[in-house]
Scaffold this motif. Sequence first.
Motif, PDB file in Angstrom:
ATOM      1  N   GLY A  69      13.826 -10.367  30.172  1.00  0.00           N
ATOM      2  CA  GLY A  69      14.310 -11.687  30.672  1.00  0.00           C
ATOM      3  C   GLY A  69      13.340 -12.818  30.642  1.00  0.00           C
ATOM      4  O   GLY A  69      12.892 -12.992  29.701  1.00  0.00           O
ATOM      5  N   LEU A  80      24.262  -5.821  34.318  1.00  0.00           N
ATOM      6  CA  LEU A  80      24.087  -7.246  33.747  1.00  0.00           C
ATOM      7  C   LEU A  80      22.633  -7.408  33.314  1.00  0.00           C
ATOM      8  O   LEU A  80      22.397  -8.178  32.169  1.00  0.00           O
ATOM      9  CB  LEU A  80      24.393  -8.144  34.935  1.00  0.00           C
ATOM     10  CG  LEU A  80      26.103  -8.231  35.051  1.00  0.00           C
ATOM     11  CD1 LEU A  80      26.263  -8.997  36.305  1.00  0.00           C
ATOM     12  CD2 LEU A  80      26.676  -8.828  33.683  1.00  0.00           C
ATOM     13  N   TYR A  81      21.712  -7.048  34.030  1.00  0.00           N
ATOM     14  CA  TYR A  81      20.272  -7.038  33.706  1.00  0.00           C
ATOM     15  C   TYR A  81      19.904  -6.339  32.316  1.00  0.00           C
ATOM     16  O   TYR A  81      19.164  -6.958  31.512  1.00  0.00           O
ATOM     17  CB  TYR A  81      19.523  -6.226  34.951  1.00  0.00           C
ATOM     18  CG  TYR A  81      17.900  -6.356  34.552  1.00  0.00           C
ATOM     19  CD1 TYR A  81      17.166  -7.646  34.794  1.00  0.00           C
ATOM     20  CD2 TYR A  81      17.403  -5.274  34.115  1.00  0.00           C
ATOM     21  CE1 TYR A  81      15.837  -7.486  34.589  1.00  0.00           C
ATOM     22  CE2 TYR A  81      16.111  -5.386  33.830  1.00  0.00           C
ATOM     23  CZ  TYR A  81      15.197  -6.554  34.174  1.00  0.00           C
ATOM     24  OH  TYR A  81      13.819  -6.681  33.759  1.00  0.00           O
ATOM     25  N   PHE A 128      21.827  -8.632  29.540  1.00  0.00           N
ATOM     26  CA  PHE A 128      21.484  -9.847  29.222  1.00  0.00           C
ATOM     27  C   PHE A 128      19.940  -9.839  28.580  1.00  0.00           C
ATOM     28  O   PHE A 128      19.353 -10.833  27.807  1.00  0.00           O
ATOM     29  CB  PHE A 128      20.914 -10.716  30.779  1.00  0.00           C
ATOM     30  CG  PHE A 128      22.313 -11.331  31.088  1.00  0.00           C
ATOM     31  CD1 PHE A 128      23.352 -11.837  30.408  1.00  0.00           C
ATOM     32  CD2 PHE A 128      22.375 -11.338  32.511  1.00  0.00           C
ATOM     33  CE1 PHE A 128      24.320 -12.299  30.931  1.00  0.00           C
ATOM     34  CE2 PHE A 128      23.672 -11.807  33.219  1.00  0.00           C
ATOM     35  CZ  PHE A 128      24.642 -12.451  32.204  1.00  0.00           C
ATOM     36  N   ASN A 129      19.302  -8.715  28.734  1.00  0.00           N
ATOM     37  CA  ASN A 129      17.923  -8.678  28.028  1.00  0.00           C
ATOM     38  C   ASN A 129      18.163  -8.188  26.411  1.00  0.00           C
ATOM     39  O   ASN A 129      17.153  -8.210  25.846  1.00  0.00           O
ATOM     40  CB  ASN A 129      17.284  -7.222  28.614  1.00  0.00           C
ATOM     41  CG  ASN A 129      16.303  -8.009  29.593  1.00  0.00           C
ATOM     42  OD1 ASN A 129      15.412  -8.436  29.617  1.00  0.00           O
ATOM     43  ND2 ASN A 129      16.757  -7.526  31.182  1.00  0.00           N
ATOM     44  N   SER A 182      21.616 -12.426  36.841  1.00  0.00           N
ATOM     45  CA  SER A 182      22.555 -11.175  37.130  1.00  0.00           C
ATOM     46  C   SER A 182      23.014 -10.978  38.396  1.00  0.00           C
ATOM     47  O   SER A 182      24.106 -10.591  38.713  1.00  0.00           O
ATOM     48  CB  SER A 182      21.722 -10.027  36.618  1.00  0.00           C
ATOM     49  OG  SER A 182      21.252  -9.942  35.388  1.00  0.00           O
TER      50      SER A 182
END
Length: 246
Positions: free
Chosen positions: A99, A25-26, A29-30, A2
């Motif tokens: 993550g 983004l974090y 992506f998770n 991210s």
Amino acid sequence: MSQLIATTVHQFYPALSISNMVGVLYLVFNIPVLVLAWHALGRKFVSYTILSVISCSVALHFIPNIDFSSNVLLNAIFGGIFCASGVALTLRSGASTGGLDVISLVMIRKTNFSFGRISLSFNVMITVIAGIAFGVEKSLYTLISLYTNAKVVDTIYTSKFKIQLTMVIDGDRLDTVRSLVLKHTKHGLTYTEARGGYTDNKKQIIYTVITRDELPQLAALIHQADSSSFITIQNVGEVKGKFLMQ
């Protein structure tokens, strides 16, 4: 990832905030990682992890960047320590920060590597890419922070560092304790004949390898079944052969 993407986008579109992009983004992506965790680690684990991910995303969005020190090395070391402390405490509570934590937890069930080593390996690959894109010096400082992070996580949260649990019990209690170990850990065990040096009575020594998370419950059950049992605990760095993680 991210941070890497947000920094790259910011170079082309300076008006976009890096912190805001990292938070969004974090979270994005998770999503696939949480799907993996749902199938591999269970619903309760995912529920707490979702709470952790959302909290972290909100914090990344609202907490401003603060320079605690102008020394990059100090920032790298203590940043790694503070970050790892949060990650390790979350893991010990039965959740994760999402993550790579989830991916590492899934992989330690299949390998004999520690949590910190797996997480560090993934992060190093991402950092090398960042070093190529943004300069070697910052990449090297990041590697110091990642190494510190991995060591602190493995110190606080040692789920993959097995524990050698040796139990010395009276002979007539062998079947009870053996049943507790097999029922509550799903691990094998070995027992041998012994003789007490003080009483000269015959005893049984049980040897088994369990994870640190399994120790409190198992020790309590054993003492409940046999209050005279004597338990010694030793850390085991690595186990070769079959060992099922719970």
